[in-house]
Design a protein around this motif. Structure first.
Motif, PDB file in Angstrom:
ATOM      1  N   LEU A   4      -9.001  22.432 -45.911  1.00 13.99           N
ATOM      2  CA  LEU A   4      -7.772  22.997 -46.467  1.00 13.99           C
ATOM      3  C   LEU A   4      -7.761  24.512 -46.317  1.00 13.99           C
ATOM      4  CD1 LEU A   4      -7.544  20.911 -49.770  1.00 13.99           C
ATOM      5  CD2 LEU A   4      -6.111  20.671 -47.739  1.00 13.99           C
ATOM      6  N   PRO A   5      -6.565  25.129 -46.106  1.00 13.66           N
ATOM      7  CA  PRO A   5      -6.482  26.597 -46.067  1.00 13.66           C
ATOM      8  C   PRO A   5      -6.947  27.189 -47.393  1.00 13.66           C
ATOM      9  CG  PRO A   5      -4.464  25.605 -45.214  1.00 13.66           C
ATOM     10  CD  PRO A   5      -5.271  24.497 -45.812  1.00 13.66           C
ATOM     11  N   GLU A   6      -7.399  28.431 -47.316  1.00 14.75           N
ATOM     12  CA  GLU A   6      -7.925  29.096 -48.503  1.00 14.75           C
ATOM     13  C   GLU A   6      -6.848  29.188 -49.578  1.00 14.75           C
ATOM     14  OE1 GLU A   6     -10.169  33.287 -49.736  1.00 14.75           O
ATOM     15  OE2 GLU A   6      -9.570  32.869 -47.664  1.00 14.75           O
ATOM     16  N   GLY A   7      -7.235  28.750 -50.801  1.00 13.16           N
ATOM     17  CA  GLY A   7      -6.319  28.830 -51.932  1.00 13.16           C
ATOM     18  C   GLY A   7      -5.335  27.691 -52.006  1.00 13.16           C
ATOM     19  N   GLU A   8      -5.449  26.661 -51.154  1.00  8.65           N
ATOM     20  CA  GLU A   8      -4.506  25.556 -51.147  1.00  8.65           C
ATOM     21  C   GLU A   8      -5.185  24.298 -51.645  1.00  8.65           C
ATOM     22  OE1 GLU A   8      -2.408  23.360 -47.546  1.00  8.65           O
ATOM     23  OE2 GLU A   8      -1.399  25.266 -47.993  1.00  8.65           O
ATOM     24  N   THR A   9      -4.549  23.556 -52.575  1.00 10.48           N
ATOM     25  CA  THR A   9      -5.097  22.324 -53.146  1.00 10.48           C
ATOM     26  C   THR A   9      -4.624  21.127 -52.333  1.00 10.48           C
ATOM     27  OG1 THR A   9      -3.211  22.012 -54.631  1.00 10.48           O
ATOM     28  CG2 THR A   9      -5.017  23.390 -55.435  1.00 10.48           C
ATOM     29  N   PRO A  10      -5.309  19.960 -52.489  1.00  9.15           N
ATOM     30  CA  PRO A  10      -4.833  18.751 -51.786  1.00  9.15           C
ATOM     31  C   PRO A  10      -3.393  18.394 -52.136  1.00  9.15           C
ATOM     32  CG  PRO A  10      -7.062  18.419 -52.573  1.00  9.15           C
ATOM     33  CD  PRO A  10      -6.610  19.728 -53.154  1.00  9.15           C
ATOM     34  N   GLN A  11      -3.002  18.615 -53.421  1.00  2.35           N
ATOM     35  CA  GLN A  11      -1.621  18.316 -53.792  1.00  2.35           C
ATOM     36  C   GLN A  11      -0.651  19.219 -53.035  1.00  2.35           C
ATOM     37  OE1 GLN A  11      -4.121  18.830 -55.885  1.00  2.35           O
ATOM     38  NE2 GLN A  11      -4.420  16.749 -56.735  1.00  2.35           N
ATOM     39  N   ASP A  12      -0.997  20.497 -52.906  1.00  2.00           N
ATOM     40  CA  ASP A  12      -0.129  21.417 -52.163  1.00  2.00           C
ATOM     41  C   ASP A  12      -0.009  20.991 -50.709  1.00  2.00           C
ATOM     42  OD1 ASP A  12       0.110  22.887 -54.483  1.00  2.00           O
ATOM     43  OD2 ASP A  12      -1.493  24.299 -53.947  1.00  2.00           O
ATOM     44  N   TRP A  13      -1.150  20.607 -50.111  1.00  2.00           N
ATOM     45  CA  TRP A  13      -1.121  20.178 -48.711  1.00  2.00           C
ATOM     46  C   TRP A  13      -0.260  18.937 -48.542  1.00  2.00           C
ATOM     47  CZ3 TRP A  13      -2.085  16.144 -45.493  1.00  2.00           C
ATOM     48  CH2 TRP A  13      -2.255  16.427 -44.149  1.00  2.00           C
ATOM     49  N   ALA A  14      -0.367  17.972 -49.473  1.00  2.00           N
ATOM     50  CA  ALA A  14       0.408  16.734 -49.389  1.00  2.00           C
ATOM     51  C   ALA A  14       1.910  17.024 -49.509  1.00  2.00           C
ATOM     52  CB  ALA A  14      -0.039  15.758 -50.479  1.00  2.00           C
ATOM     53  N   VAL A  15       2.292  17.948 -50.386  1.00  6.94           N
ATOM     54  CA  VAL A  15       3.720  18.280 -50.537  1.00  6.94           C
ATOM     55  C   VAL A  15       4.269  18.873 -49.242  1.00  6.94           C
ATOM     56  CG1 VAL A  15       5.330  19.821 -51.724  1.00  6.94           C
ATOM     57  CG2 VAL A  15       3.595  18.562 -53.040  1.00  6.94           C
ATOM     58  N   LYS A  16       3.502  19.796 -48.623  1.00  9.29           N
ATOM     59  CA  LYS A  16       3.953  20.392 -47.362  1.00  9.29           C
ATOM     60  C   LYS A  16       4.052  19.348 -46.270  1.00  9.29           C
ATOM     61  CE  LYS A  16       2.084  25.027 -48.253  1.00  9.29           C
ATOM     62  NZ  LYS A  16       1.134  26.063 -47.780  1.00  9.29           N
ATOM     63  N   ARG A  17       3.070  18.398 -46.243  1.00  6.03           N
ATOM     64  CA  ARG A  17       3.081  17.364 -45.204  1.00  6.03           C
ATOM     65  C   ARG A  17       4.299  16.459 -45.358  1.00  6.03           C
ATOM     66  NH1 ARG A  17       3.814  14.815 -41.595  1.00  6.03           N
ATOM     67  NH2 ARG A  17       2.452  13.459 -40.370  1.00  6.03           N
ATOM     68  N   ARG A  18       4.636  16.077 -46.578  1.00  7.47           N
ATOM     69  CA  ARG A  18       5.802  15.217 -46.785  1.00  7.47           C
ATOM     70  C   ARG A  18       7.092  15.969 -46.437  1.00  7.47           C
ATOM     71  NH1 ARG A  18       2.792  13.948 -51.618  1.00  7.47           N
ATOM     72  NH2 ARG A  18       1.883  11.846 -51.456  1.00  7.47           N
ATOM     73  N   ARG A  19       7.119  17.268 -46.686  1.00 10.62           N
ATOM     74  CA  ARG A  19       8.319  18.056 -46.343  1.00 10.62           C
ATOM     75  C   ARG A  19       8.512  18.086 -44.831  1.00 10.62           C
ATOM     76  NH1 ARG A  19       6.913  22.658 -48.591  1.00 10.62           N
ATOM     77  NH2 ARG A  19       7.630  21.986 -50.635  1.00 10.62           N
ATOM     78  N   ARG A  20       7.421  18.207 -44.086  1.00  8.94           N
ATOM     79  CA  ARG A  20       7.533  18.186 -42.629  1.00  8.94           C
ATOM     80  C   ARG A  20       7.954  16.812 -42.113  1.00  8.94           C
ATOM     81  NH1 ARG A  20       2.274  21.670 -40.503  1.00  8.94           N
ATOM     82  NH2 ARG A  20       3.097  23.716 -41.052  1.00  8.94           N
ATOM     83  N   HIS A  21       7.605  15.760 -42.837  1.00 10.39           N
ATOM     84  CA  HIS A  21       7.955  14.400 -42.415  1.00 10.39           C
ATOM     85  C   HIS A  21       9.463  14.192 -42.433  1.00 10.39           C
ATOM     86  CE1 HIS A  21       7.595  10.124 -41.763  1.00 10.39           C
ATOM     87  NE2 HIS A  21       8.233   9.861 -42.906  1.00 10.39           N
ATOM     88  N   GLN A  22      10.217  15.040 -43.149  1.00 10.53           N
ATOM     89  CA  GLN A  22      11.674  14.887 -43.224  1.00 10.53           C
ATOM     90  C   GLN A  22      12.366  15.311 -41.932  1.00 10.53           C
ATOM     91  OE1 GLN A  22      12.899  17.070 -46.683  1.00 10.53           O
ATOM     92  NE2 GLN A  22      11.755  15.765 -48.114  1.00 10.53           N
ATOM     93  N   ASP A  23      11.698  16.101 -41.081  1.00 10.37           N
ATOM     94  CA  ASP A  23      12.294  16.528 -39.821  1.00 10.37           C
ATOM     95  C   ASP A  23      12.197  15.411 -38.784  1.00 10.37           C
ATOM     96  OD1 ASP A  23      12.749  18.988 -40.974  1.00 10.37           O
ATOM     97  OD2 ASP A  23      10.845  19.816 -40.265  1.00 10.37           O
ATOM     98  N   ARG A  24      13.119  15.394 -37.818  1.00 13.16           N
ATOM     99  CA  ARG A  24      13.102  14.361 -36.776  1.00 13.16           C
ATOM    100  C   ARG A  24      11.956  14.585 -35.807  1.00 13.16           C
ATOM    101  NH1 ARG A  24      16.979  10.870 -36.079  1.00 13.16           N
ATOM    102  NH2 ARG A  24      16.444  10.684 -33.875  1.00 13.16           N
ATOM    103  N   HIS A  25      11.672  15.830 -35.505  1.00 15.13           N
ATOM    104  CA  HIS A  25      10.569  16.136 -34.594  1.00 15.13           C
ATOM    105  C   HIS A  25       9.785  17.308 -35.172  1.00 15.13           C
ATOM    106  CE1 HIS A  25      12.462  13.574 -31.565  1.00 15.13           C
ATOM    107  NE2 HIS A  25      13.615  14.191 -31.830  1.00 15.13           N
TER     108      HIS A  25
END
Length: 739
Positions: free
Chosen positions: A152-173
């Motif tokens: 994980l990037p410095e200062g980032e929690t697994p929950q933060d990473w999961a939220v960002k990943r789900r936000r990216r999943h909303q894009d088509r590509h």
């Protein structure tokens, strides 16, 4: 015997084999009952007959069931074949994605895992057992965020990473990189399918990123060597500090300028080392102190550039501090000792030059003031002289005009005519000199208004027609009703001079005056078939008292016409041009702005309705003139025309005389300059205020547009000195008779 009650009868829901079995049982039972029947009434036969019929029905139903069973078997065979083909296709797809070098996963439109290959989870071993069809995407992301293989990037929690990943999943590509432990990297490429599913491809880009790092490192090393070579070859001393104010770069010139041994400079040395040297061995310039410099260094991001001077021994250094994007800063020192010495020397030279320039400027100012005073004196002298000369000249013309020429001897008549012509020439010269004086002194006041050209051209045609005919020339003035912006008086004077010159210098042929339209402009042209003007002489003809064919003279012309034309055109903003060819003639061109959509300014409306003119006989005229000779000459001339004359030297005397005798004259002839009392216009205004509107004319030598406008406003006719006797007589004759 089987139970044949109602519950055991045929059930449509039973399979065909079961129904057939039931029908056979029913048929056997009926046959047995027929065989055992003993009644004599034929019941047994009826039973047999019914059994036969029932057997036929059972046979037909059996055949139908057999056909249905055959169709079902065929359908089952085709379905089995389709299932085998689907399974083969699924196996082929699985085999295909398994051969893909990247990790591959397919999630359905409901975000549930449909399938994936073995490489999809090879980089996260703790995730492989959970990557099975039916795994929801959110659970997949949650498990990835908690994987021990994810860095994980410095200062980032697994929950933060999961939220960002789900936000990216909303894009088509979407394509992004994920860092793993052991300095490994995955590139995640996510794309939507046509039915709303999602394809995820994982590519190991560790080698690519490492190669990029190595290339970047080599490039940075090369850049560092280039920067080092550059720093060592520039004339400035340079030191570079990082965001923690640690020394990260310097050059040898820095040590030479600050007299610091190079061994004192090493990587990581704090700014305090340099500051100690600056505090004890240099002197800061005006507006800068060591504390202020230290405060700038300790300041946060966003520091403005800082420039100051400091002196180290005999050296004068220019320092410049500039913040860098990473929060560090660079300080440069430039030796400006020679520049300061040169500036001091230049300052001394400038002071000497300034003193000399000031002295010369004062001399030039004195000379300019003398020239301006001389020019003003000349203008005043010309104006005064013109006025003083116009008074006796006007009197002389009036005296000559009062002579009965018809009663004179031929010799005396010729002498009077020549005297009249000489006075006309002197009048023209004085008028030209006065115009030149106004033009040169800048006192010429022009009043451009909309002017119809035919109002200017038609009178000029009549004026020069007789002169042109006397020389055998054909004068043609083309009609033109265009409206232009100009001062009508000066425009007429310009054209009068140009046409007069063309007639004077053309021996034979014609003179043509016309206008050409060019867009929003009108170009007036005066063409002649005269001798022409050589190109080298075309500038000289606009100089005062200059004539090409003969010296200036009162009889032939003083050479002032074109000088007046050029200056008047400049004052009016009318470009003046000349085209000429020796032996073929000349063309003077004057360009004017058209007054689009406008008409010529209307003339002042008469103050009252006037009756028809009655001539000059038996008129009473009141003459107010302070010059005795001119007053006597005017009286003689008016009496010659049959006019009774009352006269006074000033306005006060005239007003008193009118009150005394109680008689109002038919017309007032008033000089503008009547001495220290009231002016001519003021006297006329006084009389009209007391006795109502009376015809009046103003006699003056002043040729200013302001006075002319005032006369028009007051409804007063203006006559310029020297007076044209014929024009005065015509005006008097046109006046209405007294009521």
């Amino acid at each position: 015997m089987p139970d044949l009650n109602a519950r055991n009868l045929l059930n449509p829901a039973d399979p065909p084999e079961r129904q057939r079995e039931k029908l056979l049982v029913i048929a056997e039972a009926l046959m047995r009952r027929v065989e055992q029947a003993t009644d004599d009434g034929g019941a047994a036969y009826a039973q047999f007959q019914r059994a036969a019929m029932l057997e036929d029905q059972v046979s037909a139903r059996t055949r139908d069931l057999e056909r249905a069973l055959d169709l079902l078997n065929q359908s089952n065979a085709r379905l089995g074949e389709a299932n085998r083909e689907t399974e083969a296709a699924r196996q082929n797809l699985a085999d295909a994605i398994e051969t893909v070098q990247e990790g591959f996963a397919l999630f359905g439109p409901d975000d549930v895992l449909v399938m994936c290959n073995s490489r999809f989870g090879m980089h996260m071993l703790d995730l492989r057992d959970h990557l099975k069809p039916g795994l929801p995407f959110d659970e997949y992301v949650e498990r990835v965020s908690r994987s021990r293989y994810l860095a994980l990037p410095e200062g980032e929690t697994p929950q933060d990473w999961a939220v960002k990943r789900r936000r990216r999943h909303q894009d088509r590509h979407v394509i992004f990189n994920v860092r793993l432990i052991w300095d490994r990297w995955l590139q995640i490429s996510e794309h939507r399918t046509g039915n709303g599913g999602t394809v995820i491809i994982q590519t190991d880009v560790t080698d690519i990123i490492r190669l990029e790092r190595e290339a970047r490192g080599r490039m940075l090393d090369d850049q560092a060597r280039i920067i080092r070579a550059t720093l060592d070859h520039i004339s400035q001393g340079v030191c570079i500090f990082d965001a923690e104010r640690r020394l990260v770069g310097w050059n040898q010139r820095l040590g030479a300028l600050l007299a610091i041994p190079m061994q004192r400079f090493r990587m990581g040395v704090g700014f305090g080392t340099l500051m100690e040297r600056l505090e004890h061995e240099v002197r800061f310039g005006e507006g800068m102190t060591a504390q202020r410099f230290a405060d700038w260094v300790m300041g946060g991001p966003g520091r403005p550039a800082l420039s100051f001077e400091l002196q180290h021994g005999t050296l004068i250094l220019q320092a410049h501090a500039q913040e860098m994007p990473d929060g560090g800063f660079v300080v440069s020192f430039t030796d400006i000792t020679a520049e300061r010495a040169a500036r001091a020397a230049l300052s001394a030279v400038n002071e000497t030059l300034e003193a000399r320039v000031m002295e010369r400027t004062l001399e030039l100012a004195d000379a300019l003031a003398d020239a301006e005073r001389a020019n003003a004196s000349r203008a005043r002298f010309v104006a005064a002289a013109s006025h003083d000369l116009l008074q006796p000249l006007s009197a002389a013309k009036l005296f000559i005009g009062s002579i009965e020429a018809e009663a004179l001897e031929p010799f005396a008549h010729e002498a009077v005519t020549k005297a009249q012509n000489a006075l006309d020439s002197v009048e023209g010269i004085l008028a030209a000199l006065l115009d030149i004086s106004k033009l040169e002194s800048g006192r010429l006041a022009v009043s451009p208004v909309p002017v119809r050209l035919d109002r200017i051209l038609n009178p000029l045609r009549e004026e020069f027609a007789a002169l042109a005919a006397a020389k055998g020339l054909r004068l043609t003035v083309m009609p033109c009703s265009a409206v232009v912006f100009s001062d009508p008086a000066y425009l007429r004077r310009i054209l009068q001079n140009l046409i007069g010159n063309a007639v004077r210098y053309t021996a034979q042929g014609r003179v043509l005056v016309g206008a050409r339209r060019h867009g929003g402009m009108i170009r007036l042209e005066v063409r002649d078939t005269g001798p022409g003007i050589a190109e080298e002489d075309q500038d000289a003809i606009f100089r005062e008292f200059h004539r090409l064919d003969a010296p200036a003279s009162a009889s032939e012309g003083m050479g002032l016409g074109l000088a007046i034309v050029e200056r008047a055109c400049a004052a009016l903003g009318h470009p003046l041009g000349l085209q000429s060819e020796v032996g073929r003639g000349s063309c003077f061109m004057l360009q004017l702005n058209r007054a689009e959509g406008l008409t010529e300014a209307a003339a002042p409306a008469p103050r009252r309705d006037l009756p028809e003119p009655q001539g000059t006989q038996d008129r009473i005229a009141f003459l107010v003139e302070n010059e005795p000779d001119l007053r006597r000459a005017m009286t003689l001339l008016l009496e010659k025309w049959g006019v009774s004359v009352l006269d006074a030297a000033n306005g006060e005397e005239a007003a008193a005389l009118i009150e005394e005798i109680g008689i109002l004259p038919d017309v007032f002839l008033v000089d503008q300059q009547l001495g220290e009392g009231m002016s001519g216009l003021e006297f006329i205004a006084l009389i009209r205020a007391r006795h109502g509107f009376l015809p009046a004319c103003l006699i003056t030598a002043q040729r200013t547009p302001q006075l002319a406008a005032a006369c028009v406003e007051a409804g007063v006719k203006q006559f310029l000195k020297p007076i044209d006797a014929r024009a005065l007589e015509a005006w008097l004759a046109a006046l209405p008779a007294a009521a």
